[in-house]
Design a protein around this motif. Structure first.
Motif, PDB file in Angstrom:
ATOM      1  N   GLY A 195       0.814  -1.215   0.000  1.00 30.21           N
ATOM      2  CA  GLY A 195       0.000   0.000   0.000  1.00 30.21           C
ATOM      3  C   GLY A 195       0.840   1.253   0.000  1.00 30.21           C
ATOM      4  N   GLY A 196       1.930   1.241   0.775  1.00 31.30           N
ATOM      5  CA  GLY A 196       2.808   2.406   0.833  1.00 31.30           C
ATOM      6  C   GLY A 196       3.473   2.691  -0.498  1.00 31.30           C
ATOM      7  N   LEU A 197       3.906   1.640  -1.192  1.00 29.21           N
ATOM      8  CA  LEU A 197       4.537   1.824  -2.504  1.00 29.21           C
ATOM      9  C   LEU A 197       3.553   2.448  -3.496  1.00 29.21           C
ATOM     10  N   ALA A 198       2.293   1.993  -3.456  1.00 27.50           N
ATOM     11  CA  ALA A 198       1.280   2.538  -4.368  1.00 27.50           C
ATOM     12  C   ALA A 198       1.047   4.017  -4.097  1.00 27.50           C
ATOM     13  N   LEU A 199       0.952   4.394  -2.832  1.00 29.45           N
ATOM     14  CA  LEU A 199       0.711   5.796  -2.495  1.00 29.45           C
ATOM     15  C   LEU A 199       1.933   6.659  -2.817  1.00 29.45           C
ATOM     16  N   LEU A 200       3.132   6.099  -2.671  1.00 29.30           N
ATOM     17  CA  LEU A 200       4.336   6.848  -3.041  1.00 29.30           C
ATOM     18  C   LEU A 200       4.404   7.113  -4.543  1.00 29.30           C
ATOM     19  N   LEU A 201       3.782   6.224  -5.320  1.00 25.09           N
ATOM     20  CA  LEU A 201       3.771   6.402  -6.777  1.00 25.09           C
ATOM     21  C   LEU A 201       2.801   7.487  -7.224  1.00 25.09           C
ATOM     22  N   MET A 202       1.839   7.835  -6.363  1.00 23.28           N
ATOM     23  CA  MET A 202       0.799   8.802  -6.725  1.00 23.28           C
ATOM     24  C   MET A 202       1.358  10.132  -7.237  1.00 23.28           C
ATOM     25  N   PRO A 203       2.267  10.811  -6.510  1.00 22.47           N
ATOM     26  CA  PRO A 203       2.745  12.111  -7.005  1.00 22.47           C
ATOM     27  C   PRO A 203       3.487  12.011  -8.335  1.00 22.47           C
ATOM     28  N   PHE A 204       4.198  10.890  -8.564  1.00 19.08           N
ATOM     29  CA  PHE A 204       4.893  10.712  -9.840  1.00 19.08           C
ATOM     30  C   PHE A 204       3.889  10.515 -10.984  1.00 19.08           C
ATOM     31  N   THR A 205       2.826   9.775 -10.695  1.00 18.07           N
ATOM     32  CA  THR A 205       1.775   9.587 -11.702  1.00 18.07           C
ATOM     33  C   THR A 205       1.111  10.915 -12.025  1.00 18.07           C
ATOM     34  N   TRP A 206       0.831  11.689 -10.994  1.00  9.31           N
ATOM     35  CA  TRP A 206       0.204  13.012 -11.172  1.00  9.31           C
ATOM     36  C   TRP A 206       1.088  13.934 -12.012  1.00  9.31           C
ATOM     37  N   ALA A 207       2.388  13.865 -11.782  1.00  4.46           N
ATOM     38  CA  ALA A 207       3.305  14.806 -12.430  1.00  4.46           C
ATOM     39  C   ALA A 207       3.712  14.379 -13.837  1.00  4.46           C
ATOM     40  N   PHE A 208       3.866  13.068 -14.060  1.00  5.11           N
ATOM     41  CA  PHE A 208       4.501  12.606 -15.304  1.00  5.11           C
ATOM     42  C   PHE A 208       3.585  11.800 -16.221  1.00  5.11           C
TER      43      PHE A 208
END
Length: 396
Positions: free
Chosen positions: A167-180
């Motif tokens: 779950g933590g890895l998925a949430l950490l990916l959120m800002p990168f998905t939003w930005a890129f």
């Protein structure tokens, strides 16, 4: 693949990798986790089915929504829901809540796969699309290698720890998905098509894509029967234990990555998607029959090799059939891919139950039945799969 596609592709691949890590991370610890909470075999079966049942109903919903509001927001919804539900798994201490959260996880995370495939279809075409679908399949294969391994390793210390990590890895990916991850849908599909949109009703039997839906159902059905009975078969016939099963599934994952990540683009260029779908189905059938034969002769090397034949066939079918859905869809790629994934979910719902029942009658029955269904689907629908039977929707 073109340089401008690499950024979005990397994000899509990481997302699908994480989703399959989350799917596989529960495999080694789930029986112990459910037992700890007071459940038994029935509870375990309900837990496993809950995820696929919700995927079956909600994948088309998310696919249609991505056709209307765009791929990016739906992917972000799926990714955030995936992360939050896995964190909830880590703190739950009630069996009924566990099953409820599993259902919620299936409902929300089902937004990721059909939408990611639709995103890929928006930015690629022809052989490049098939290669991209293969890369997504390879990322998912890697997830199924690392997921069970991570679950077993972290679960040794705590049953909750694997869920917190996923779950933590998925949430950490959120800002990168939003930005890129930019939006790929130039215009809502509903504004481009006056036709009735594909829905999960009996009318789907008349859908031009039904042959591909049927292939996906049979593939998932036979794969689920294999996954739910192979450990029992291998333990009874050749004495396999957990370590042997881990090694075997790691080998299968490696071959899946090689085929889908490295070979599929070249094979599509040479033979075409439709031929590879049919060839993959036949290879799966041959692999299932070889599994029974090698198990009866108690030949471990032959048994593992037979599972590799089955997995290679599977790896040929998954990306090419997905690619064909996008190439033939005239009613929105997100909606069609969502429906396509629902048929896979239906196979994952019915496969384990059917496989277990058949295995109780005779150990070889799930494999003979799966092989027969694969051959039957090729005979009934193989000739109906054609590349670009319908022109794709133009988004500009």
């Amino acid at each position: 693949m073109r340089k401008k596609l690499m950024g979005p592709m990397v994000i899509l691949l990481i997302i699908q990798f994480l989703v399959m890590v989350g799917f596989g991370i529960v495999i080694p610890i789930l029986p112990f986790f459910v037992t700890k909470l007071g459940g038994g075999a029935l509870s375990l079966g309900i837990f496993m089915s809950a995820y696929s049942i919700m995927q079956f109903f909600f994948a088309p919903v998310w696919g249609r929504l991505s056709d209307r509001i765009g791929r990016r927001p739906v992917i972000l919804i799926g990714l955030s829901g995936y992360g939050l539900t896995f964190l909830m798994f880590g703190v739950v201490n009630n069996l009924y809540l566990l099953i409820g959260i599993r259902a919620l996880s299936g409902m929300v995370s089902s937004a990721t796969l059909p939408t990611a495939m639709a995103y890929l279809a928006d930015i690629t075409e022809g052989e490049e699309r098939s290669k991209g679908m293969g890369l997504i399949g390879a990322a998912m294969g890697l997830g199924m290698i690392f997921g069970p391994a991570l679950g077993g390793l972290l679960g040794h210390y705590s049953f909750s720890l694997p869920f917190f990590v996923a779950g933590g890895l998925a949430l950490l990916l959120m800002p990168f998905t939003w930005a890129f991850l930019p939006e790929s849908l130039k215009q809502p599909i509903s504004a481009l098509s006056g036709r009735k949109r594909p829905r999960l009703t009996l009318a789907v039997l008349q859908d031009p894509l039904f042959a591909l839906f049927a292939f996906n159902f049979v593939l998932s059905f036979t794969m689920s029967m294999f996954e739910s009975t192979f450990a029992l078969l291998a333990a009874a016939k050749v004495g396999f234990g957990p370590r042997d099963m881990g090694i075997t599934f790691a080998i299968l994952g490696i071959f899946a990555v090689i085929v889908q990540g490295g070979l599929i683009g070249k094979l599509v260029k040479k033979f075409g998607d439709a031929k590879l779908v049919n060839t993959g189905a036949v290879l799966c059938a041959v692999g299932l029959l070889l599994i029974i034969l090698s198990a009866d002769y108690k030949n471990i090397i032959f048994l593992v090799a037979s599972t590799v034949v089955f997995m290679v066939g599977n790896s040929l079918m998954v990306p090419t059939s997905s690619s064909l859905v996008t190439k033939q869809s005239t009613q929105g790629q997100g909606a069609s891919l969502g429906l396509f994934q629902s048929f896979a979910s239906l196979g994952r719902i019915l496969g384990p139950v059917t496989g277990g029942a058949l295995f109780g009658i005779g150990m070889g029955l799930p494999y003979v039945t799966g092989a027969a269904l694969l051959v039957l689907i090729v005979l009934l629908f193989g000739s109906k799969i054609k590349v670009n039977a319908h022109p794709p929707l133009v988004q500009e």
